[in-house]
Scaffold this motif. Structure first.
Motif, PDB file in Angstrom:
ATOM      1  N   ASN A 359      71.707  26.458   2.666  1.00 17.13           N
ATOM      2  CA  ASN A 359      71.790  26.009   1.266  1.00 17.13           C
ATOM      3  C   ASN A 359      70.410  25.996   0.607  1.00 17.13           C
ATOM      4  O   ASN A 359      70.260  26.368  -0.560  1.00 17.13           O
ATOM      5  CB  ASN A 359      72.396  24.605   1.177  1.00 17.13           C
ATOM      6  N   VAL A 360      69.404  25.558   1.382  1.00 16.98           N
ATOM      7  CA  VAL A 360      68.042  25.498   0.827  1.00 16.98           C
ATOM      8  C   VAL A 360      67.558  26.924   0.529  1.00 16.98           C
ATOM      9  O   VAL A 360      66.955  27.193  -0.516  1.00 16.98           O
ATOM     10  CB  VAL A 360      67.067  24.790   1.803  1.00 16.98           C
ATOM     11  N   GLY A 418      53.823  26.225  13.487  1.00  9.44           N
ATOM     12  CA  GLY A 418      53.465  26.267  12.064  1.00  9.44           C
ATOM     13  C   GLY A 418      54.378  27.173  11.267  1.00  9.44           C
ATOM     14  O   GLY A 418      55.469  27.542  11.710  1.00  9.44           O
ATOM     15  N   ALA A 419      53.932  27.526  10.068  1.00  9.12           N
ATOM     16  CA  ALA A 419      54.717  28.374   9.176  1.00  9.12           C
ATOM     17  C   ALA A 419      53.759  29.280   8.433  1.00  9.12           C
ATOM     18  O   ALA A 419      52.659  28.864   8.077  1.00  9.12           O
ATOM     19  CB  ALA A 419      55.493  27.495   8.192  1.00  9.12           C
ATOM     20  N   TRP A 420      54.177  30.532   8.208  1.00 10.75           N
ATOM     21  CA  TRP A 420      53.288  31.453   7.489  1.00 10.75           C
ATOM     22  C   TRP A 420      54.092  32.560   6.815  1.00 10.75           C
ATOM     23  O   TRP A 420      55.240  32.821   7.161  1.00 10.75           O
ATOM     24  CB  TRP A 420      52.238  32.051   8.429  1.00 10.75           C
ATOM     25  N   VAL A 461      61.812  21.268   3.862  1.00 12.91           N
ATOM     26  CA  VAL A 461      62.260  21.889   2.596  1.00 12.91           C
ATOM     27  C   VAL A 461      61.039  22.347   1.796  1.00 12.91           C
ATOM     28  O   VAL A 461      60.976  23.485   1.317  1.00 12.91           O
ATOM     29  CB  VAL A 461      63.114  20.899   1.756  1.00 12.91           C
ATOM     30  N   THR A 462      60.049  21.456   1.665  1.00  7.60           N
ATOM     31  CA  THR A 462      58.854  21.847   0.885  1.00  7.60           C
ATOM     32  C   THR A 462      58.084  22.963   1.594  1.00  7.60           C
ATOM     33  O   THR A 462      57.519  23.832   0.943  1.00  7.60           O
ATOM     34  CB  THR A 462      57.908  20.642   0.612  1.00  7.60           C
ATOM     35  N   VAL A 500      52.623  25.816  -6.063  1.00  6.49           N
ATOM     36  CA  VAL A 500      53.282  25.500  -7.341  1.00  6.49           C
ATOM     37  C   VAL A 500      54.798  25.452  -7.143  1.00  6.49           C
ATOM     38  O   VAL A 500      55.488  24.630  -7.727  1.00  6.49           O
ATOM     39  CB  VAL A 500      52.872  26.492  -8.461  1.00  6.49           C
ATOM     40  N   LEU A 501      55.324  26.320  -6.248  1.00 11.21           N
ATOM     41  CA  LEU A 501      56.780  26.368  -6.059  1.00 11.21           C
ATOM     42  C   LEU A 501      57.320  25.079  -5.417  1.00 11.21           C
ATOM     43  O   LEU A 501      58.465  24.707  -5.642  1.00 11.21           O
ATOM     44  CB  LEU A 501      57.176  27.593  -5.222  1.00 11.21           C
ATOM     45  N   GLU A 502      56.469  24.399  -4.648  1.00  9.45           N
ATOM     46  CA  GLU A 502      56.913  23.132  -4.023  1.00  9.45           C
ATOM     47  C   GLU A 502      57.355  22.113  -5.066  1.00  9.45           C
ATOM     48  O   GLU A 502      58.197  21.255  -4.794  1.00  9.45           O
ATOM     49  CB  GLU A 502      55.771  22.519  -3.193  1.00  9.45           C
ATOM     50  N   ASN A 503      56.782  22.189  -6.271  1.00  9.22           N
ATOM     51  CA  ASN A 503      57.101  21.197  -7.308  1.00  9.22           C
ATOM     52  C   ASN A 503      58.593  21.161  -7.659  1.00  9.22           C
ATOM     53  O   ASN A 503      59.115  20.118  -8.024  1.00  9.22           O
ATOM     54  CB  ASN A 503      56.296  21.491  -8.582  1.00  9.22           C
ATOM     55  N   TRP A 504      59.268  22.331  -7.541  1.00 17.37           N
ATOM     56  CA  TRP A 504      60.694  22.373  -7.900  1.00 17.37           C
ATOM     57  C   TRP A 504      61.531  21.507  -6.964  1.00 17.37           C
ATOM     58  O   TRP A 504      62.609  21.058  -7.345  1.00 17.37           O
ATOM     59  CB  TRP A 504      61.184  23.828  -7.914  1.00 17.37           C
ATOM     60  N   CYS A 505      61.023  21.241  -5.745  1.00 17.55           N
ATOM     61  CA  CYS A 505      61.786  20.421  -4.784  1.00 17.55           C
ATOM     62  C   CYS A 505      61.974  18.983  -5.262  1.00 17.55           C
ATOM     63  O   CYS A 505      62.803  18.256  -4.719  1.00 17.55           O
ATOM     64  CB  CYS A 505      61.068  20.361  -3.434  1.00 17.55           C
ATOM     65  N   TYR A 506      61.161  18.562  -6.229  1.00 19.82           N
ATOM     66  CA  TYR A 506      61.205  17.166  -6.674  1.00 19.82           C
ATOM     67  C   TYR A 506      61.977  17.003  -7.986  1.00 19.82           C
ATOM     68  O   TYR A 506      62.046  15.906  -8.517  1.00 19.82           O
ATOM     69  CB  TYR A 506      59.777  16.625  -6.859  1.00 19.82           C
TER      70      TYR A 506
END
Length: 675
Positions: A359-360, A418-420, A461-462, A500-506
């Motif tokens: 879903n995410v 980690g993540a990349w 999610v972020t 900047v895209l992380e902001n949409w999670c909130y």
């Protein structure tokens, strides 16, 4: 026939993973390096006057097959490695480093580039052409083209040693991570752990043919263990194991490797006429100099420290209710979570059912469609390097092919932590064709279990949004030259699209698109969304201090002469003194597992996470003013940032998007650090 040595005649020209065997890599590298050298010889033996086309562009497109083979190989070495691949990496890295030096120290080639560079004002170049020419000229100068022959030999030796040392560093950290496991057979010891975490640990135990539960140092196992487990001694055991990676008296110890790397980097910078490695690196960054970076970090530290100390006292008083007199590192996550529950009545476990991985992922696809008109279609007719990888074809609203997208989400033995985001093929334009990129994101999320799908923590999610922001930067690339396409930008600018895209999670408007309960499909309740927003600044002072401590440690290693440093641990303790909150653990050391700066590309660049936060807070404020799905602002961001790569100076691109320079107050306001 070696599949790496013929054109990838596959659908979309994707890598034919199923045909590639480990034994193909070394001969392929030998062959592609040899053919790249021939392409360089063609440029240098040209009797004609050096022109932009026969020199600068010819050099840009030389060795394309070598770049392709390298991207396949080194991506596998990070995401799906084994001892054989690691051994090959140790053999081919010096070969590539040697080839890089052959180019950068090639006198005839430099003279041709310099001849074009010297008349650039007469050539009527586009911004992008001028940037490529500047980059090439600097590549030579910053890599020793002006050195005498003896010093050129010294530089080659340093580069060879550096490439081997950083590979060895990464192998040691991975070996240490894989070597540790905590095997528990008594369920009473697992009090406090969420069911999903226990189930995942049971699955690991089963895979290892053991009874009970097995916990590892992979993040999806380690983080919930440290956050929820009531048993303080077990938390201590786990934290000490994590903090001691490559700092034990065994063959995976990285102390000497750290000292070797920082000294080699320093010698290299001195050889090229720079005071320190940081001076060398920062010349090609938005921040420009070590002094500016230190001012930036210390200024933020001054603003964050009072909040961090207040928050730390809150955590201490939470722990004191359990009669803990001295709070330790292994208590931090546990009591922070308790405090969060107390203050916001928010439990990470309440959120997870609303964040099913699929879903995410659909959510981030939908948001990308609303902002940038992108469509994602899962396809199964291209090769994957592991069965768990998902593959997508990306198109725009006119059905033009934009990109191939690979997504690889779960931990496994051959994958680093980690993540990349990375790419298997860059974007470029040539002979009237716009050759599109192949982009990949690699994460380590909680696996599905026998009874539950993969349910993400809000932090995961972020993380997914963050890496996807990098992926958009890669996918939407639209430049002529591969070396300045996509994420090939100044290092302290590269985190803007991701952060900047992380902001949409909130934002409720965005969460409504994908945050649905995995069993009932009901949307996330408004009160939970409000709690996410209210708690988004929770312990922001401590989080900021932590990021600043890593940035300051990085600058300490690289911003001064390291030749007198004897003890990695003592040096690190000194670097951390202004940001230290918890008592020190003598058996632990961060530097020996600080892969970002000793294996990845972040040396003298860790500050850029915070630097880019200033940019992203300022950029998102602009979206908020106009609406988070405002097409006009999204289009400006796409045209001036996402598609432009490194074709112009970052500040120029940012100002074209925003109309002005960024203001740090947006970040301080968002973080709740501005009174």
């Amino acid at each position: 026939m070696n599949p790496l040595l013929k054109p990838f005649n596959t659908k979309y020209e994707t890598a034919p993973f199923s045909q590639i065997k480990n034994e193909h890599f070394k001969p392929a590298f030998e062959a592609v390096i040899s053919s790249a050298k021939k392409e360089i010889d063609v440029i240098t033996s040209n009797k004609g006057i050096p022109t932009y086309q026969n020199t600068v562009e010819a050099l840009e497109f030389a060795g394309m097959q070598m770049k392709r083979v390298s991207s396949v190989f080194f991506n596998l070495n990070s995401a799906e490695t084994n001892e054989e691949i690691q051994k090959i990496a140790q053999e081919v890295s010096p070969m590539l480093s040697e080839f890089g030096n052959d180019i950068r120290l090639n006198k005839e080639l430099f003279e041709r580039v310099k001849a074009v560079y010297d008349i650039k004002d007469e050539l009527n170049l586009t911004d992008e052409q001028e940037m490529l020419l500047d980059n090439q000229y600097k590549m030579f100068v910053r890599n020793g083209a002006n050195l005498n022959e003896d010093d050129k030999i010294k530089l080659r030796e340093i580069d060879k040693k550096l490439s081997k040392a950083s590979l060895k560093f990464g192998e040691n950290v991975l070996a240490e991570t894989n070597a540790f496991e905590l095997h528990i057979t008594d369920e009473n010891q697992l009090k406090g752990l969420p069911e999903g975490t226990k189930e995942a640990a049971k699955l690991v135990a089963k895979q290892k043919e053991k009874e009970g539960w097995v916990f590892t140092l992979d993040y999806p196992s380690y983080v919930p263990f440290m956050t929820y487990l009531e048993d303080r001694n077990l938390r201590k055991k786990m934290a000490k194991a994590f903090g001691a990676r490559s700092f034990k008296n065994n063959k995976n110890n990285n102390e000497n490797i750290v000292l070797e790397i920082v000294n080699l980097r320093h010698q290299r910078a001195n050889l090229l006429g720079y005071k320190t490695h940081a001076d060398f690196v920062l010349e090609e960054r938005m921040a420009e100099s070590p002094e500016k970076v230190m001012t930036f970090l210390n200024d933020l530290l001054t603003k964050a420290k009072p909040a961090a100390l207040r928050e730390f006292n809150q955590i201490k008083s939470s722990a004191s209710k359990d009669d803990i007199e001295t709070i330790q590192k292994w208590d931090g996550a546990y009591y922070s979570e308790k405090l969060k529950k107390e203050l916001f009545d928010l439990d990470e476990e309440q959120l997870k059912p609303y964040f099913k991985l699929e879903n995410v992922l659909d959510g981030v696809f939908t948001i990308s469609n609303k902002l940038y008109d992108l469509n994602f279609e899962e396809i199964n007719d291209i090769d994957k390097y592991h069965e768990e990888v998902k593959t997508y074809k990306v198109t725009d609203s006119n059905n033009n092919f934009i990109s191939i997208f690979y997504a690889d989400f779960f931990p496994r033995k051959g994958k680093r932590n980690g993540a990349w985001m990375t790419s298997y093929k860059s974007q470029w334009k040539r002979n009237g064709e716009n050759s599109r990129p192949h982009i990949s994101i690699v994460c380590n999320f909680t696996k599905p279990t026998e009874t539950k799908p993969s349910l993400l923590t809000f932090n995961e999610v972020t993380t997914l949004f963050h890496e996807f922001g990098h992926a958009l930067h890669g996918m939407l690339a639209n430049t002529t030259y591969p070396s300045i396409s996509g994420t090939s930008v100044y290092w302290d600018f590269v985190e803007l699209p991701s952060q900047v895209l992380e902001n949409w999670c909130y934002e409720k408007e965005a969460l409504d698109l994908f945050a649905k309960h995995y069993e009932t499909n009901e949307s996330i309740p408004m009160e939970l969304v409000q709690k996410i927003k209210d708690s988004s600044n929770f312990l922001e002072g401590i989080a900021t201090m932590r990021q600043l401590s890593f940035g300051l440690l990085d600058m300490s290693w690289h911003g001064e002469n390291p030749s007198e440093i004897k003890s990695v641990k003592e040096f690190e303790d000194t670097a951390f003194k202004d940001t230290k909150l918890y008592p020190d653990v003598k058996e632990n050391c961060m530097s020996t597992a600080f892969s970002h700066i000793f294996q990845g590309g972040y040396s003298s660049g860790y500050y850029s996470y915070k630097w880019a936060e200033v940019l992203d807070a300022d950029a998102f404020e602009y979206f908020k003013e106009k609406g988070i799905f405002n097409k006009e602002i999204a289009q400006k961001f796409k045209e001036n940032v996402l598609s432009k790569g490194g074709t112009e100076k970052p500040m120029t691109l940012y100002k074209k998007f925003r109309g002005k320079e960024p203001n740090a107050n947006a970040l301080l306001k968002r973080a709740g650090l501005l009174k």
